[in-house]
Design a protein around this motif. Structure first.
Motif, PDB file in Angstrom:
ATOM      1  N   TYR A 216      -3.005  11.710  -6.827  1.00 20.05           N
ATOM      2  CA  TYR A 216      -3.152  13.037  -6.205  1.00 20.05           C
ATOM      3  C   TYR A 216      -1.879  13.385  -5.446  1.00 20.05           C
ATOM      4  CZ  TYR A 216      -7.905  11.239  -6.769  1.00 20.05           C
ATOM      5  OH  TYR A 216      -9.042  10.652  -7.273  1.00 20.05           O
ATOM      6  N   ASP A 217      -1.650  14.674  -5.276  1.00 24.37           N
ATOM      7  CA  ASP A 217      -0.416  15.130  -4.644  1.00 24.37           C
ATOM      8  C   ASP A 217      -0.750  16.126  -3.524  1.00 24.37           C
ATOM      9  OD1 ASP A 217       2.029  16.191  -3.988  1.00 24.37           O
ATOM     10  OD2 ASP A 217       2.705  16.422  -6.058  1.00 24.37           O
ATOM     11  N   THR A 218      -0.394  15.774  -2.290  1.00 25.83           N
ATOM     12  CA  THR A 218      -0.727  16.667  -1.160  1.00 25.83           C
ATOM     13  C   THR A 218       0.025  17.996  -1.249  1.00 25.83           C
ATOM     14  OG1 THR A 218       0.977  15.649   0.233  1.00 25.83           O
ATOM     15  CG2 THR A 218      -1.283  14.823   0.491  1.00 25.83           C
ATOM     16  N   ALA A 219       1.193  17.994  -1.892  1.00 22.86           N
ATOM     17  CA  ALA A 219       1.968  19.251  -1.978  1.00 22.86           C
ATOM     18  C   ALA A 219       1.165  20.323  -2.729  1.00 22.86           C
ATOM     19  CB  ALA A 219       3.306  19.000  -2.658  1.00 22.86           C
TER      20      ALA A 219
ATOM     21  N   HIS B  15       0.796  -1.216   0.000  1.00 23.03           N
ATOM     22  CA  HIS B  15       0.000   0.000   0.000  1.00 23.03           C
ATOM     23  C   HIS B  15       0.833   1.272   0.000  1.00 23.03           C
ATOM     24  CE1 HIS B  15      -4.172  -1.790   1.118  1.00 23.03           C
ATOM     25  NE2 HIS B  15      -3.611  -2.368   0.084  1.00 23.03           N
ATOM     26  N   THR B  16       2.156   1.133   0.111  1.00 26.19           N
ATOM     27  CA  THR B  16       2.965   2.323  -0.154  1.00 26.19           C
ATOM     28  C   THR B  16       4.071   1.943  -1.124  1.00 26.19           C
ATOM     29  OG1 THR B  16       4.662   2.126   1.530  1.00 26.19           O
ATOM     30  CG2 THR B  16       2.613   3.201   2.188  1.00 26.19           C
ATOM     31  N   HIS B  17       4.585   2.949  -1.771  1.00 21.53           N
ATOM     32  CA  HIS B  17       5.451   2.732  -2.910  1.00 21.53           C
ATOM     33  C   HIS B  17       6.488   3.844  -2.886  1.00 21.53           C
ATOM     34  CE1 HIS B  17       6.231   2.047  -7.245  1.00 21.53           C
ATOM     35  NE2 HIS B  17       5.708   0.853  -7.015  1.00 21.53           N
ATOM     36  N   ALA B  18       7.757   3.469  -2.994  1.00 28.20           N
ATOM     37  CA  ALA B  18       8.810   4.476  -2.867  1.00 28.20           C
ATOM     38  C   ALA B  18       8.881   5.372  -4.096  1.00 28.20           C
ATOM     39  CB  ALA B  18      10.147   3.796  -2.632  1.00 28.20           C
ATOM     40  N   SER B  19       8.520   4.832  -5.259  1.00 30.07           N
ATOM     41  CA  SER B  19       8.602   5.646  -6.470  1.00 30.07           C
ATOM     42  C   SER B  19       7.288   6.385  -6.690  1.00 30.07           C
ATOM     43  CB  SER B  19       8.883   4.756  -7.673  1.00 30.07           C
ATOM     44  OG  SER B  19       8.703   5.496  -8.863  1.00 30.07           O
TER      45      SER B  19
ATOM     46  N   ILE C 139       0.152  10.959  -3.267  1.00 29.38           N
ATOM     47  CA  ILE C 139       1.585  11.184  -3.068  1.00 29.38           C
ATOM     48  C   ILE C 139       1.749  12.170  -1.920  1.00 29.38           C
ATOM     49  CG2 ILE C 139       3.677  12.173  -4.081  1.00 29.38           C
ATOM     50  CD1 ILE C 139       2.640  11.104  -6.777  1.00 29.38           C
ATOM     51  N   HIS C 140       2.533  11.760  -0.923  1.00 31.38           N
ATOM     52  CA  HIS C 140       2.749  12.611   0.239  1.00 31.38           C
ATOM     53  C   HIS C 140       4.207  12.482   0.676  1.00 31.38           C
ATOM     54  CE1 HIS C 140       1.887  14.843   3.835  1.00 31.38           C
ATOM     55  NE2 HIS C 140       2.300  13.854   4.607  1.00 31.38           N
ATOM     56  N   GLU C 141       4.869  13.602   0.734  1.00 33.30           N
ATOM     57  CA  GLU C 141       6.273  13.654   1.161  1.00 33.30           C
ATOM     58  C   GLU C 141       7.126  12.603   0.454  1.00 33.30           C
ATOM     59  OE1 GLU C 141       5.933  13.624   5.414  1.00 33.30           O
ATOM     60  OE2 GLU C 141       5.371  15.744   5.461  1.00 33.30           O
ATOM     61  N   GLY C 142       7.000  12.564  -0.858  1.00 35.05           N
ATOM     62  CA  GLY C 142       7.896  11.733  -1.660  1.00 35.05           C
ATOM     63  C   GLY C 142       7.529  10.266  -1.763  1.00 35.05           C
ATOM     64  N   ARG C 143       6.434   9.876  -1.114  1.00 31.42           N
ATOM     65  CA  ARG C 143       6.022   8.481  -1.241  1.00 31.42           C
ATOM     66  C   ARG C 143       4.597   8.399  -1.781  1.00 31.42           C
ATOM     67  NH1 ARG C 143       9.209   4.636   1.064  1.00 31.42           N
ATOM     68  NH2 ARG C 143       7.560   3.091   1.169  1.00 31.42           N
ATOM     69  N   ALA C 144       4.309   7.304  -2.464  1.00 34.13           N
ATOM     70  CA  ALA C 144       2.969   7.108  -3.015  1.00 34.13           C
ATOM     71  C   ALA C 144       2.208   6.131  -2.126  1.00 34.13           C
ATOM     72  CB  ALA C 144       3.076   6.565  -4.432  1.00 34.13           C
ATOM     73  N   HIS C 145       0.985   6.503  -1.756  1.00 35.62           N
ATOM     74  CA  HIS C 145       0.164   5.640  -0.895  1.00 35.62           C
ATOM     75  C   HIS C 145      -1.121   5.265  -1.613  1.00 35.62           C
ATOM     76  CE1 HIS C 145       2.620   6.867   2.615  1.00 35.62           C
ATOM     77  NE2 HIS C 145       2.689   8.002   1.947  1.00 35.62           N
ATOM     78  N   LEU C 146      -1.429   3.980  -1.624  1.00 39.50           N
ATOM     79  CA  LEU C 146      -2.708   3.541  -2.186  1.00 39.50           C
ATOM     80  C   LEU C 146      -3.820   3.986  -1.240  1.00 39.50           C
ATOM     81  CD1 LEU C 146      -4.114   1.834  -4.403  1.00 39.50           C
ATOM     82  CD2 LEU C 146      -4.000  -0.094  -2.815  1.00 39.50           C
TER      83      LEU C 146
END
Ligand SMILES: *Cc1c(COP(=O)(O)O)cnc(C)c1O
Length: 408
Positions: A26-29, A5-9, A380-387
């Motif tokens: 989506y991107d929280t930034a 459920h999380t992905h480094a890329s 995407i939050h702080e450089g990581r992707a979360h399902l």
């Protein structure tokens, strides 16, 4: 094995490999950039931005806006429940429904959230049922944005809000029933193109506000526009912020009591934070057109067909290639055209196309039409992707169907 459920890329092609296609990302930034931009545009004692969560209702997005200090704008009791599940305090949730029953409003009262009333008959029933519960009144200011371009939900025939011409009746009811009006509200639903038109509506709301002496806030709704294409129109937030702040501060001074300035943006906060990725199934040359057919359609991304919305499209598999003109269409058995005469890097079957401005009113308006799966969603939050939402599977299509024995 189920994907992690999380992905480094955060590379879209790698995310598609992991979570499937099509995919919302989506991107929280970007959400934070937009929240800060709006928040910093106003110079008032007390400001509150209530995220209009119908734009993108995933609970993680609600929690993220809560972490930024936002309140929540809801239009159904279910959104109220989602907001509470996300951890919002009841007083930070405003409930602004339209044409709902007193039963549903009663459920919102039970949750302790702020109630916004947009109908005189409901105000009357509400005053009888809940004499001690404070309310906010939704006004329809009937503003027209000049010429023939009617502002979409503030005009004379709109079903939203209590007509500003009926305020004398509202005042009479409020007085007779002892209703405590703590807020006045308008949401014209229109695009705020310039500060001038918006301020015209604001003056009407100030006039109404002056008639109620127990106010705690004035809520100007939303309508903040973001660009959907290069050079597209957007709201000049700084200009609006400056002018409205000055006027608001003058008003509170004459009102004699501190008031909170409130807004309820949806699109402004999340539209640009979202991208939608699809894969090209076919490139089809007809006599007059080169069609690109992708593995999605109005079931996942209805704004181009529903509102004639323009969304930029990019071939992310082949950027920098030779430019050609295409009409991009969906796979649904309806005319579901995403874009006509679009310039894309030469498209080959299997390429991934990215649709921009896919954060607001895209996944929340998606359906299973044609018995297609709803896509996964990634944050995407702080450089990581979360399902944050799994892609549907076959059982989801049957989950609420009742299968009779009658037919064998
Ligand atoms: C939909 C809605 C909003 C948000 O509108 P946007 O154009 O997405 O900013 C705000 N307030 C109410 C009452 C709404 O129904």
């Amino acid at each position: 094995m189920a994907p992690s459920h999380t992905h480094a890329s955060t590379d879209p092609l790698s995310l598609i490999d992991t979570y499937g296609c099509p995919l919302y990302v989506y991107d929280t930034a970007v959400m934070k950039r937009q929240y800060d931009k709006l928040f910093n545009a106003f110079d008032v004692q007390s400001l509150r931005l209530n995220y209009a969560c119908k734009a993108l209702t995933n609970i993680n997005v609600l929690k993220y806006f809560k972490s930024l200090g936002a309140g929540l704008d809801t239009v159904s009791i279910q959104e109220v429940w989602l907001g509470k599940r996300a951890g919002f305090a009841p007083e930070d949730i405003i409930y602004t429904p339209n044409c709902v029953s007193l039963e549903e409003i009663s459920l919102a009262v039970k949750e302790g959230v702020m109630i916004n009333i947009d109908n005189i008959s409901i105000l009357e029933e509400f005053g009888q049922a809940f004499p001690d519960v404070p309310v906010c009144i939704r006004i329809n200011p009937h503003i027209m944005a000049g010429g023939s371009s009617k502002i979409s939900v503030g005009h004379i025939d709109s079903k939203f809000g209590i007509s500003v011409h009926q305020i004398p009746l509202v005042e009479r009811l409020v007085k007779a029933m002892g209703i405590r009006v703590v807020g006045v509200h308008m949401h014209t639903g229109s695009d705020i193109l310039d500060a001038g038109v918006f301020l015209q509506g604001a003056e009407i709301l100030f006039e109404v506000a002056a008639k109620f002496d127990q106010l705690e806030y004035i809520d100007f709704g939303s309508g903040f526009k973001v660009p959907y294409k290069e050079g597209g129109i957007s709201t000049d937030i700084e200009d609006l912020g400056e002018q409205l702040s000055t006027r608001f501060n003058d008003f509170t001074e004459s009102y004699g009591r501190e008031l909170t300035l409130m807004f309820e943006p949806g699109k402004f906060l999340v539209s640009e934070a979202g991208k939608f990725y699809t894969r090209v199934n076919v490139v089809k040359q007809t006599t007059s057109t080169v069609f690109v057919g992708v593995d999605s359609g109005l079931n996942h991304f209805i704004r181009p067909m529903f509102y004639d919305a323009h969304h930029e499209i990019e071939n992310v598999s082949r950027s920098g290639g030779k430019q050609r003109i295409y009409t991009v269409v969906g796979y649904i058995c309806e005319t579901d055209t995403f874009g006509v005469n679009r310039r894309l890097s030469e498209v080959q079957e299997g390429d991934i196309l990215c649709f921009y401005n896919a954060g607001a009113y895209c996944s929340t308006m998606a359906s299973n039409y044609n018995s297609r799966y709803r896509p996964a969603e990634v944050l995407i939050h702080e450089g990581r992707a979360h399902l944050i939402r799994e892609r549907d599977e076959f059982d989801d299509l049957l989950r609420k169907q009742v299968i009779l024995d009658t037919f064998g």
